[in-house]
Scaffold this active site. Sequence first.
Site, short mmCIF file in Angstrom:
data_model
loop_
_atom_site.label_atom_id
_atom_site.label_comp_id
_atom_site.label_asym_id
_atom_site.label_seq_id
_atom_site.Cartn_x
_atom_site.Cartn_y
_atom_site.Cartn_z
N GLN A 192 0.83 -1.21 0.00
CA GLN A 192 0.00 0.00 0.00
C GLN A 192 0.86 1.26 0.00
O GLN A 192 0.48 2.28 -0.57
CB GLN A 192 -0.95 -0.01 1.20
CG GLN A 192 -1.97 -1.13 1.15
CD GLN A 192 -2.72 -1.18 -0.17
OE1 GLN A 192 -3.48 -0.27 -0.51
NE2 GLN A 192 -2.52 -2.25 -0.94
N HIS B 98 1.61 3.03 -3.35
CA HIS B 98 0.61 3.85 -4.04
C HIS B 98 1.01 5.32 -4.08
O HIS B 98 0.82 5.99 -5.09
CB HIS B 98 -0.75 3.74 -3.34
CG HIS B 98 -1.58 2.58 -3.76
ND1 HIS B 98 -2.26 2.54 -4.95
CD2 HIS B 98 -1.84 1.40 -3.14
CE1 HIS B 98 -2.91 1.40 -5.05
NE2 HIS B 98 -2.67 0.69 -3.97
N GLU C 84 -9.04 1.89 6.24
CA GLU C 84 -9.59 1.56 4.93
C GLU C 84 -9.44 0.05 4.69
O GLU C 84 -10.41 -0.64 4.34
CB GLU C 84 -8.84 2.34 3.86
CG GLU C 84 -9.29 2.00 2.44
CD GLU C 84 -8.38 2.61 1.38
OE1 GLU C 84 -8.82 2.70 0.22
OE2 GLU C 84 -7.23 2.97 1.70
N HIS C 85 -8.22 -0.46 4.84
CA HIS C 85 -7.94 -1.89 4.74
C HIS C 85 -7.39 -2.35 6.08
O HIS C 85 -6.42 -1.76 6.58
CB HIS C 85 -6.89 -2.19 3.68
CG HIS C 85 -7.13 -1.56 2.35
ND1 HIS C 85 -6.51 -0.38 1.96
CD2 HIS C 85 -7.91 -1.94 1.31
CE1 HIS C 85 -6.89 -0.07 0.74
NE2 HIS C 85 -7.74 -0.99 0.31
N ASP D 250 -7.62 -5.63 -3.98
CA ASP D 250 -7.39 -4.60 -5.00
C ASP D 250 -7.76 -5.09 -6.39
O ASP D 250 -8.13 -4.29 -7.26
CB ASP D 250 -5.93 -4.17 -4.99
CG ASP D 250 -5.61 -3.20 -3.87
OD1 ASP D 250 -6.55 -2.62 -3.30
OD2 ASP D 250 -4.42 -3.02 -3.56
N HIS E 165 -53.17 18.88 9.07
CA HIS E 165 -52.87 17.47 8.83
C HIS E 165 -54.08 16.60 9.17
O HIS E 165 -54.46 15.70 8.41
CB HIS E 165 -51.67 17.02 9.68
CG HIS E 165 -50.35 17.50 9.17
ND1 HIS E 165 -50.03 18.82 9.06
CD2 HIS E 165 -49.25 16.81 8.76
CE1 HIS E 165 -48.79 18.95 8.61
NE2 HIS E 165 -48.29 17.73 8.41
#
Length: 458
Positions: A284, A287, A353-354, A387, A446
């Site tokens: 990761q 990235h 996230e992961h 992924d 109403h």
Amino acid sequence: MTTSSDNSAITTAQPLDFRSLDLRGRRLTLAELRAAVPRAQHHTMADAESKVLDIITAVRSRGFAALGELAQKFDGVEQSHTRVPAAALAGALAELDPAVRSALEESISRARRFAEGQRPANVDVELADGAVVSQNWIPVGRVGLYVPGGLAVYPSSVIMNVVPALAAGVESIALASPPQKDFGGLPHPTILAAAALLGIDEVYAIGGAQAIASFAYGVPGADGEEPIEPVDVVTGPGNIFVATAKRLVKGVVGIDSEAGTTEIAILADATARPELVAADLISQAEHDPKAASVLVTDSAELADAVAVELARQTATTKHSDRVREALSGPQSGVILVDDLEQGIAVCNAYAAEHLEIMTADAPAVAARIRNAGAIFVGDYSPVSLGDYCAGSNHVLPTSGTAAFSSGLNVTTFLRAVQVINYSRAALEQVSSHIVSLSGAEDLPGHGDAVKIRFASEG
């Protein structure tokens, strides 16, 4: 990733500044844990918002002319048209490496099967005789999907965006990806091939915040270019400017989340294999220099072994400088905890996230995690699997937002529409309650709207 088993790699590898946070012996509240865990320092958030507002304003006021200027400024591309020609899509697919095509087809197949299984069923509930309330799931009419460019090529993100939209039944799908100077101002050909493989023919060479603005507000036709019609939902990952643009247009359109730079957390104990932990942290980190890689463990011995592996594997991986910067940043590091119990609490506070679980009885530990975009269980479920080919979706909430939001899925593109169908007798049965409640709220109209239905029949 390329690694080496050569012993010389260990001796020549430069040490990494992989920070350590020792929480052993400390009992922190949830708020204290959230403040303590490593996070990226977004010093430029206010600056990003100002820049993105300028971009949105330019796109809304000057349309394709502004898009051309922005393509020149940010991508170094002279752009006469933003729409990718059909011939370019077909050509990219025809020239796609057969091995890559096969991999994309397998990824699409698995993602489609999982997405089709996610679609919720419509519900009809009969509350009384003649009183039926239904919930129907209806797809949005049009979506805009963003696929980032930048430091890598992401045909997998085409799949992750398009497949759930198709499974939801969305009829109009547009896709945008940054223009590339090396490819004649078009998005990367592998991106185009993936779109063609999925039958998406409305593709635009537009990057960043300007793509989000184009989808949210639409762009009028000009100089022979067809208009870009506004969408109902915008999805897809991106950098801080894309995430900021999505936040600013939220309410004009729906968004999946403000997905930012990727992050991985690994909860591991003494049974974990340090070479696997290090490899996954690096996967990761490659990235982006701002990517977050965090290890949570109750084993100081494992932490030391992982540090050695990180130095060794970083020295030989292709994007070594990028990985080293990410691993050395304030968003990355190892968190030492007393035991698995505290480790689980840290992971729930971090809301990764992961999140990988590399512990004894990993499935049982995974079942105790409440906050994560996606959970990867055991040695043979690395984030790399998610992924590309797990069948799950890799567009996931970041920066702690997994505590309250979900990853991209079929329901992102669906709306739950409630349908109320009461007969005369069924309405009459609750009419007195409606009158009472409308009076209690000082909204007598109403109640009158119900009473008149029966009075007029008398």
